[in-house]
Design a protein around this motif. Sequence first.
Motif, short mmCIF file in Angstrom:
data_model
loop_
_atom_site.label_atom_id
_atom_site.label_comp_id
_atom_site.label_asym_id
_atom_site.label_seq_id
_atom_site.Cartn_x
_atom_site.Cartn_y
_atom_site.Cartn_z
N PRO A 1 2.95 -0.20 -3.41
CA PRO A 1 3.44 -1.12 -2.39
C PRO A 1 4.42 -2.14 -2.98
CG PRO A 1 1.31 -1.86 -3.16
CD PRO A 1 1.62 -0.57 -3.88
N GLY A 2 5.06 -2.92 -2.12
CA GLY A 2 5.86 -4.04 -2.57
C GLY A 2 7.31 -3.72 -2.84
N TRP A 3 8.03 -4.71 -3.36
CA TRP A 3 9.44 -4.56 -3.72
C TRP A 3 9.56 -3.59 -4.89
CZ3 TRP A 3 13.96 -7.39 -2.08
CH2 TRP A 3 13.73 -8.30 -1.05
N PRO B 1 10.80 6.91 -0.72
CA PRO B 1 10.46 6.01 0.39
C PRO B 1 9.07 6.28 0.93
CG PRO B 1 11.95 7.72 1.15
CD PRO B 1 11.80 7.92 -0.33
N SER B 2 8.41 5.22 1.37
CA SER B 2 7.15 5.37 2.11
C SER B 2 7.49 5.47 3.59
CB SER B 2 6.25 4.16 1.85
OG SER B 2 6.96 2.95 2.11
N TRP B 3 6.71 6.27 4.32
CA TRP B 3 7.02 6.53 5.72
C TRP B 3 5.82 6.27 6.62
CZ3 TRP B 3 12.01 6.84 6.26
CH2 TRP B 3 12.81 7.49 5.33
N GLY C 1 7.30 -7.07 2.78
CA GLY C 1 6.69 -8.38 2.99
C GLY C 1 5.42 -8.57 2.19
N GLU C 2 4.73 -7.48 1.90
CA GLU C 2 3.45 -7.56 1.20
C GLU C 2 3.50 -6.79 -0.12
OE1 GLU C 2 0.62 -6.01 3.99
OE2 GLU C 2 0.31 -7.97 4.92
N GLU C 3 2.90 -7.37 -1.13
CA GLU C 3 2.75 -6.68 -2.41
C GLU C 3 1.43 -5.92 -2.50
OE1 GLU C 3 4.94 -6.57 -5.29
OE2 GLU C 3 6.24 -7.03 -3.58
N MET C 4 0.54 -6.17 -1.56
CA MET C 4 -0.72 -5.45 -1.52
C MET C 4 -1.33 -5.61 -0.14
SD MET C 4 -3.57 -7.86 -3.31
CE MET C 4 -4.80 -6.89 -2.44
N TRP D 1 -3.33 -0.73 -6.88
CA TRP D 1 -2.05 -0.97 -7.53
C TRP D 1 -1.91 -2.40 -8.05
CZ3 TRP D 1 1.21 3.05 -8.42
CH2 TRP D 1 1.06 4.19 -7.64
N VAL D 2 -2.84 -3.29 -7.74
CA VAL D 2 -2.73 -4.69 -8.18
C VAL D 2 -2.71 -4.75 -9.70
CG1 VAL D 2 -3.86 -6.95 -8.18
CG2 VAL D 2 -3.81 -5.58 -6.09
#
Length: 331
Positions: free
Chosen positions: A232-234, A240-242, A267-270, A277-278
Amino acid sequence: MTRTTPARPVSVEAVSPELAAHRGRTTRLHPRPGRPGMRDSHVGGPMLWPVGEPWPVCEEPHRPEAEGYAPDDIRSGRAAGAWPASRPWPGGGTPGEGGPVPFTGLAQFFRRDVPGLAAGPGGADLVQLFRCPLRHGSDLERRYVLRWRRAAETEAAEGFLAAPPQLPLLRWEDELPEPCVLHPEQVVTYPWAEEDALPAALIARIDAWEDAQSAQHGRMAPSYQCDLSIPPGWRVGGFPSWASTGPLTVDCASCATPMRLLLTAAGEEMDADSHSWVPLEDRDPSLRGKDAIRFDRTLATPTRLRFGRDRDLHVFTCPADPGHPPQWLLA
């Protein structure tokens, strides 16, 4: 401080050795609130912008607005952990009808800082991302601008813009990015497993594996989409995620070449499904699993930006000619 993605809970290629042929890499940017400078790669920091060069503006009509939030009020509210007070829009609303609206600088990335960042037209090695802070039309569409530069030439300018033009009010609090420093980290990634993003037989085997994991581990079962494929995240490059749209075909409007993913803004990193993934540095080493994660806003939503209804913004460019117009997709 570095950020280190934990090892995946399961070896992806042990799930299906065929996935080795589809292996890729992405650079997680790990934005965290800080004080980046104009010569740094960042989200929400000052842009490296030569003084005297026109700032990008949106000249399209915008939806009328009755109220908004002053940028200084937004900053004060964030510092105090409170929601800012809204104000009536100057002039009775309808911003943008009387003149152009300055774009908001969202991020800039130097190739020297970000492994895997594709080159721009003419070998450009600095890319800057902008968004119009107002909405367009009945579908509330957004407008984005991508600006490529050669870093060395730009850094040699005689002077730089200290404060970009901005609207006196922003319609939403999340139009103002929080200045964030980056902690780039390359990780292995795999395509989204849906429709034709992977061969149908391979997707069927992944689905069967997930069913078996759910039967054995219940809610704690690892998932290909959430835990093994795309973080997730930047991030820069990769796949790409879909999640919202399903896989889409993205071809260059100028030459019909299949486009490549330049970057993803999120918008979210998790979230609840992506805790594996954290980074290790954001965990309590004395605890395990979700209990180890140090939940706070600077980790979950560090940039304070939103894209669509909590979707990912994918920015695609043409590999045949990076000067061709980019494409923007919310997914």
